[in-house]
Design a protein around this motif. Structure first.
Motif, PDB file in Angstrom:
ATOM      1  N   THR A 178       0.571  -1.012  -0.308  1.00 38.06           N
ATOM      2  CA  THR A 178       0.109   0.189  -0.297  1.00 38.06           C
ATOM      3  C   THR A 178       0.700   1.244  -0.256  1.00 38.06           C
ATOM      4  OG1 THR A 178       0.059  -0.149   2.608  1.00 38.06           O
ATOM      5  CG2 THR A 178      -2.050  -1.360   1.500  1.00 38.06           C
ATOM      6  N   GLU A 179       2.135   1.364   0.060  1.00 39.79           N
ATOM      7  CA  GLU A 179       2.562   2.564  -0.840  1.00 39.79           C
ATOM      8  C   GLU A 179       2.826   3.833  -1.592  1.00 39.79           C
ATOM      9  OE1 GLU A 179       6.048  -1.315   0.959  1.00 39.79           O
ATOM     10  OE2 GLU A 179       3.958  -0.741  -0.875  1.00 39.79           O
ATOM     11  N   TYR A 180       1.988   2.915  -2.669  1.00 38.48           N
ATOM     12  CA  TYR A 180       1.038   4.345  -3.212  1.00 38.48           C
ATOM     13  C   TYR A 180      -0.223   4.786  -1.947  1.00 38.48           C
ATOM     14  CZ  TYR A 180       4.521   2.567  -7.065  1.00 38.48           C
ATOM     15  OH  TYR A 180       5.071   2.628  -8.108  1.00 38.48           O
ATOM     16  N   ALA A 181      -0.317   3.544  -1.343  1.00 31.60           N
ATOM     17  CA  ALA A 181      -1.762   4.265  -0.940  1.00 31.60           C
ATOM     18  C   ALA A 181      -1.092   5.497  -0.074  1.00 31.60           C
ATOM     19  CB  ALA A 181      -2.576   3.748  -0.543  1.00 31.60           C
ATOM     20  N   ILE A 182      -0.688   5.143   0.615  1.00 28.52           N
ATOM     21  CA  ILE A 182      -0.116   5.878   2.078  1.00 28.52           C
ATOM     22  C   ILE A 182       1.027   7.535   1.570  1.00 28.52           C
ATOM     23  CG2 ILE A 182       1.900   6.329   3.699  1.00 28.52           C
ATOM     24  CD1 ILE A 182       1.574   3.334   4.350  1.00 28.52           C
ATOM     25  N   LEU A 183       1.694   7.201   0.414  1.00 30.25           N
ATOM     26  CA  LEU A 183       1.718   8.477  -0.381  1.00 30.25           C
ATOM     27  C   LEU A 183       0.556   9.696  -0.891  1.00 30.25           C
ATOM     28  CD1 LEU A 183       5.069   7.123  -2.236  1.00 30.25           C
ATOM     29  CD2 LEU A 183       5.078   9.015   0.320  1.00 30.25           C
ATOM     30  N   LEU A 184      -0.145   8.759  -1.383  1.00 30.62           N
ATOM     31  CA  LEU A 184      -1.532   9.668  -2.163  1.00 30.62           C
ATOM     32  C   LEU A 184      -2.077  10.137  -0.928  1.00 30.62           C
ATOM     33  CD1 LEU A 184      -2.823  10.383  -4.471  1.00 30.62           C
ATOM     34  CD2 LEU A 184      -4.050   8.630  -4.876  1.00 30.62           C
ATOM     35  N   TYR A 185      -2.636   9.703   0.465  1.00 29.88           N
ATOM     36  CA  TYR A 185      -2.752   9.710   1.127  1.00 29.88           C
ATOM     37  C   TYR A 185      -2.307  11.155   1.823  1.00 29.88           C
ATOM     38  CZ  TYR A 185      -5.931  10.026   5.636  1.00 29.88           C
ATOM     39  OH  TYR A 185      -6.974  10.037   6.212  1.00 29.88           O
ATOM     40  N   ALA A 186      -1.449  11.099   1.810  1.00 37.03           N
ATOM     41  CA  ALA A 186      -0.631  12.150   2.477  1.00 37.03           C
ATOM     42  C   ALA A 186      -0.887  13.196   1.199  1.00 37.03           C
ATOM     43  CB  ALA A 186       1.733  11.974   2.742  1.00 37.03           C
ATOM     44  N   PHE A 187      -0.020  12.950   0.229  1.00 38.33           N
ATOM     45  CA  PHE A 187      -0.562  14.068  -0.770  1.00 38.33           C
ATOM     46  C   PHE A 187      -1.454  14.592  -0.394  1.00 38.33           C
ATOM     47  CE2 PHE A 187      -1.008  15.778  -5.028  1.00 38.33           C
ATOM     48  CZ  PHE A 187      -0.266  16.955  -4.905  1.00 38.33           C
ATOM     49  N   MET A 188      -2.988  13.851  -0.823  1.00 37.18           N
ATOM     50  CA  MET A 188      -3.949  14.886  -0.926  1.00 37.18           C
ATOM     51  C   MET A 188      -4.710  15.440   0.655  1.00 37.18           C
ATOM     52  SD  MET A 188      -6.227  11.713  -2.138  1.00 37.18           S
ATOM     53  CE  MET A 188      -7.903  12.122  -1.945  1.00 37.18           C
ATOM     54  N   GLN A 189      -3.887  15.371   1.594  1.00 36.66           N
ATOM     55  CA  GLN A 189      -3.865  16.157   3.041  1.00 36.66           C
ATOM     56  C   GLN A 189      -3.018  17.360   2.864  1.00 36.66           C
ATOM     57  OE1 GLN A 189      -5.589  15.060   5.916  1.00 36.66           O
ATOM     58  NE2 GLN A 189      -5.365  12.119   5.263  1.00 36.66           N
ATOM     59  N   GLY A 190      -2.174  17.418   2.307  1.00 36.33           N
ATOM     60  CA  GLY A 190      -1.441  18.978   2.328  1.00 36.33           C
ATOM     61  C   GLY A 190      -2.094  19.234   0.832  1.00 36.33           C
TER      62      GLY A 190
END
Length: 273
Positions: A178-190
């Protein structure tokens, strides 16, 4: 072993925008360059950072948010010094309190201390760091972190609140990588959109994301994947976030070359009807 799900932390908008973290579990020398608005960002490190290190950084900031740290000078710069209980941190992270697990977490903190961050704006450049130094005992039970005081204060006072528990769910409880989901989730937060309601400033998920931006942020441009495969990775990441959290679905629009919220498109269609 269960972790605490209602954990919260903060991250600064620049870390969330530029994300100097890779979706790979393999460690190698790292040099990343990204652009956001009129700021050019570079990150250099002898060993690459990944999503495990991103979550480690959030844990560090969570502890610093208690504001029980001291201030000393390190090489002419102010450092926020704080002792950390690694036994407590590995338990919160949802892993067994074993020496190997404490060492793994310590190594992640050391990696964070070795990355150099460069920001260039209007021709003026500056270099900074998350952490200046780390000291620890041989049993990896207690460590002392000498963090960048300015960075810590900026995150505490102006940072974006993030649900650390959700990141742990992505890291620990979901099947598959789920590494891509983790990075996408972080980017969406910001990258949420600001709007006002009765004088209150609120944030909402963005309506659309440029595909080339997501390729860059998720480090897909540095792979041998063709566009179809890259889109599959993005689609899967969006679907994981939608299924597990309160995040809208996004669909790729070929004409705009954008990933667009499907719920807003449906609302507009219903209004036309």
């Amino acid at each position: 072993m269960k972790f605490i799900k209602n954990l919260e932390s903060k991250l600064d908008d620049r870390t969330l925008h530029f994300l100097p973290f890779l979706p790979s579990r393999k460690r190698k020398q790292m040099e990343i360059e990204r652009k956001w608005g009129n700021v050019v960002f570079k990150a250099k490190a002898p060993e690459s950072l990944n999503t495990y290190d991103l979550i480690t950084l959030m844990f560090i900031i969570k502890e610093y948010s208690k504001q029980d740290w001291d201030i000393i000078e390190v090489d002419g710069k102010e450092a926020a010094v704080k002792k950390f209980d690694l036994v407590k941190l590995v338990k919160e992270r949802g892993v067994l309190n074993k020496k190997i697990n404490r060492k793994t977490l310590l190594e992640s903190i050391i990696r964070l201390s070795k990355v150099d961050l460069f920001f260039t704006k209007n021709g003026k450049a500056r270099m900074t760091k998350y952490i200046y130094d780390v000291k620890y005992d041989n049993d990896y039970k207690e460590i002392e972190i000498f963090a960048n005081k300015k960075f810590i204060e900026t995150v505490i006072n102006k940072g974006i609140l993030v649900n650390l528990g959700n990141f742990l769910i992505l890291e620990k409880e979901l099947t598959g990588r789920t590494e891509y989901a983790i990075l996408l989730y972080a980017f969406m937060q910001g990258s949420k959109t600001k709007f006002n309601v009765n004088g209150r400033k609120l944030l909402k998920w963005r309506e659309k994301y440029r595909e080339d931006l997501l390729f860059d942020i998720l480090n897909l441009n540095n792979t041998n994947m063709d566009k179809r495969k890259k889109r599959e990775k993005i689609k899967k990441a969006f679907n994981v976030l939608h299924k597990n959290f309160d995040i809208p679905t996004y669909k790729y629009d070929k004409l705009e070359e954008m990933w667009v919220r499907t719920d807003l498109a449906q609302k507009r269609l219903n209004k036309v009807r």
